[in-house]
Design an enzyme around this catalytic site. Sequence first.
Site, mmCIF file in Angstrom:
data_model
loop_
_atom_site.group_PDB
_atom_site.id
_atom_site.type_symbol
_atom_site.label_atom_id
_atom_site.label_comp_id
_atom_site.label_asym_id
_atom_site.label_seq_id
_atom_site.Cartn_x
_atom_site.Cartn_y
_atom_site.Cartn_z
ATOM 1 N N GLU A 5 -4.987 1.577 2.544
ATOM 2 C CA GLU A 5 -4.158 0.550 1.895
ATOM 3 C C GLU A 5 -5.010 -0.505 1.220
ATOM 4 O O GLU A 5 -4.712 -0.992 0.137
ATOM 5 C CB GLU A 5 -3.227 -0.134 2.896
ATOM 6 C CG GLU A 5 -2.453 -1.310 2.261
ATOM 7 C CD GLU A 5 -1.395 -1.929 3.138
ATOM 8 O OE1 GLU A 5 -0.640 -2.783 2.638
ATOM 9 O OE2 GLU A 5 -1.303 -1.535 4.327
ATOM 10 N N ASP A 59 -3.275 3.373 7.006
ATOM 11 C CA ASP A 59 -2.786 1.990 6.971
ATOM 12 C C ASP A 59 -3.416 1.274 8.165
ATOM 13 O O ASP A 59 -3.039 1.531 9.307
ATOM 14 C CB ASP A 59 -1.255 1.926 7.059
ATOM 15 C CG ASP A 59 -0.727 0.523 6.722
ATOM 16 O OD1 ASP A 59 0.411 0.413 6.251
ATOM 17 O OD2 ASP A 59 -1.481 -0.449 6.953
ATOM 18 N N ILE A 79 -3.315 -1.781 9.347
ATOM 19 C CA ILE A 79 -2.311 -2.505 10.130
ATOM 20 C C ILE A 79 -0.997 -2.360 9.381
ATOM 21 O O ILE A 79 -0.804 -2.970 8.320
ATOM 22 C CB ILE A 79 -2.629 -3.995 10.330
ATOM 23 C CG1 ILE A 79 -3.980 -4.215 10.988
ATOM 24 C CG2 ILE A 79 -1.533 -4.660 11.176
ATOM 25 C CD1 ILE A 79 -4.353 -5.694 11.226
ATOM 26 N N ASP A 80 -0.089 -1.555 9.905
ATOM 27 C CA ASP A 80 1.236 -1.444 9.297
ATOM 28 C C ASP A 80 2.163 -2.415 10.021
ATOM 29 O O ASP A 80 2.318 -2.338 11.234
ATOM 30 C CB ASP A 80 1.778 -0.012 9.397
ATOM 31 C CG ASP A 80 3.058 0.145 8.587
ATOM 32 O OD1 ASP A 80 4.031 0.693 9.128
ATOM 33 O OD2 ASP A 80 3.092 -0.342 7.450
ATOM 34 N N THR A 114 1.828 -5.909 8.790
ATOM 35 C CA THR A 114 0.851 -7.002 8.744
ATOM 36 C C THR A 114 1.495 -8.366 8.945
ATOM 37 O O THR A 114 0.932 -9.234 9.635
ATOM 38 C CB THR A 114 0.092 -6.970 7.402
ATOM 39 O OG1 THR A 114 -0.614 -5.733 7.300
ATOM 40 C CG2 THR A 114 -0.882 -8.113 7.270
ATOM 41 N N ASP A 139 1.982 4.005 4.340
ATOM 42 C CA ASP A 139 3.012 3.589 5.304
ATOM 43 C C ASP A 139 3.711 4.803 5.925
ATOM 44 O O ASP A 139 4.157 4.749 7.062
ATOM 45 C CB ASP A 139 4.089 2.740 4.609
ATOM 46 C CG ASP A 139 3.578 1.449 4.001
ATOM 47 O OD1 ASP A 139 3.899 1.179 2.806
ATOM 48 O OD2 ASP A 139 2.857 0.729 4.689
HETATM 49 C C1 LIP Z 1 5.221 -2.779 5.499
HETATM 50 C C2 LIP Z 1 6.090 -1.569 5.713
HETATM 51 C C3 LIP Z 1 7.547 -1.995 5.919
HETATM 52 C C4 LIP Z 1 8.037 -2.738 4.721
HETATM 53 C C5 LIP Z 1 7.161 -3.947 4.469
HETATM 54 C C6 LIP Z 1 5.699 -3.544 4.304
HETATM 55 P P1 LIP Z 1 2.605 -3.296 5.452
HETATM 56 O O1 LIP Z 1 3.904 -2.343 5.281
HETATM 57 O O2 LIP Z 1 5.647 -0.872 6.829
HETATM 58 O O3 LIP Z 1 8.378 -0.890 6.148
HETATM 59 O O4 LIP Z 1 9.373 -3.120 4.917
HETATM 60 O O5 LIP Z 1 7.605 -4.602 3.304
HETATM 61 O O6 LIP Z 1 5.563 -2.750 3.144
HETATM 62 O O7 LIP Z 1 2.513 -4.143 4.165
HETATM 63 O O8 LIP Z 1 2.760 -4.168 6.636
HETATM 64 O O9 LIP Z 1 1.454 -2.338 5.570
#
Ligand code: LIP
Length: 287
Positions: A76, A95, A97-98, A100, A234
Amino acid sequence: MTTHEIDQDELRELEALAVDVAAEAAHFVVQRHRTDMAVSTKSSDVDIVTEMDSRSQELIASRLRAARPADAFFGEEEGAPENPAGSGALTWVVDPIDGTVNYLYGYPLYAVSVALVEGDPTVPGAWRPLVGAVADAVRGSVYHARLGGGAHLRGADGTSTPLRVSDASDLATSLVATGFGYDTAKRVRQARALTGVIGHVRDIRRGGSAALDLCLVAGGQVDAYYEMGINPWDMAAGWLVLTEAGGFCSGADGGPPSSDCVVAGAPGIRQEFSRLVDSVVDIVRQG
Ligand code: LIP
């Protein structure tokens, strides 16, 4: 898409590598969480990256490059893949940290997602995950799967539990997860699309991590998930965990899962749910 002849033994080793690397990075980001960590913005004021997103990605990249120097890497926080998949290489889609924003706030729902894919992850329909691991950082557990090998949850105590989607067969009593993006205008359109969904399902959950949302569907904690606007990093690992747990994961109009739209869930509500999401997807597309 160049398909690779990889036997189950090699896939099992690659799955174990993904699990180890994701678990190590998840432990690292939990241990190093600080309220005063450096934070910067990306596509908008609310689209943030913390110093720990970058450090987690560096850790993951160094582990994977040491173990698998010939593979490509698509993280990412690093833009276009190194050693483009056009070369036929397999690609680690990561990713660091998914969720974040959850991580920044200390809201206990964020994960590290690591997947190995074949094909080009930047082109919808031109790639598929072969192994995947989603480390739930706060719980210390890891969802994982390999193609044709089923999906499992490794608990913080080391126990392994097979994952199975719910047997939901009625959309009106189905629990659905979804999410919203970082662009204000798009978020308003996503909320408008949600008004077309919420009256047809039991209730909605907004967790904040697509990777965990897909894995919660795989474990039957929710019955379905949809979102418009998420990225390959993601969805890559969660997609495989979900399909290996017996669920479906596609895009709008029966297409491949992509940033345009991801529709996923238990097989018993596939038709109804896909039709419902297809009926609102244009609301979000009309930017
Ligand atoms: C997140 C996604 C989530 C979405 C957020 C964001 P990140 O990814 O996992 O589903 O709703 O807007 O995109 O930015 O934390 O890696």
